[in-house]
Motif scaffolding. Structure first.
Motif, PDB file in Angstrom:
ATOM      1  N   LYS A  27      33.929  35.627  45.763  1.00  0.00           N
ATOM      2  CA  LYS A  27      35.084  34.890  46.284  1.00  0.00           C
ATOM      3  C   LYS A  27      36.362  35.730  46.224  1.00  0.00           C
ATOM      4  N   LYS A  28      36.602  36.423  45.128  1.00  0.00           N
ATOM      5  CA  LYS A  28      37.812  37.225  44.965  1.00  0.00           C
ATOM      6  C   LYS A  28      37.889  38.330  46.025  1.00  0.00           C
TER       7      LYS A  28
ATOM      8  N   ILE B  28      38.744  36.751  49.408  1.00  0.00           N
ATOM      9  CA  ILE B  28      40.158  36.381  49.471  1.00  0.00           C
ATOM     10  C   ILE B  28      41.014  37.611  49.713  1.00  0.00           C
TER      11      ILE B  28
ATOM     12  N   SER C 205      43.292  38.069  53.002  1.00  0.00           N
ATOM     13  CA  SER C 205      44.730  38.239  52.789  1.00  0.00           C
ATOM     14  C   SER C 205      45.238  39.528  53.434  1.00  0.00           C
TER      15      SER C 205
END
Length: 69
Positions: free
Chosen positions: A18-19, A22, A26
């Motif tokens: 997930k990180k 993201i 971004s």
């Protein structure tokens, strides 16, 4: 340069946590105006659609005004 097909991209994205996802999203958001608009509409709802519509409307009105000069 050869680019990934969507299925290949999805396969690679599924390997990320997930990180990492993201961070990638971004970075794309900051780097690409079309991605910024697309994600803003997706997560901002009708208010964001209205704002982008007004921006586009103003842009085209300005273009028309320049043609008249």
């Amino acid at each position: 340069m050869k680019t990934f097909k969507v299925t290949e991209l999805k396969r690679e994205l599924q390997k990320l946590d997930k990180k990492e996802l993201i961070t990638i999203i971004s970075d794309l958001y900051k780097a690409n105006k079309e991605v910024t608009k697309s994600l803003s509409v997706k997560f901002g709802g009708s208010k964001m659609v209205d704002e982008l519509y007004q921006e586009a409307k103003q842009f085209f009105q300005n273009e028309e005004n320049l043609k008249c000069v």
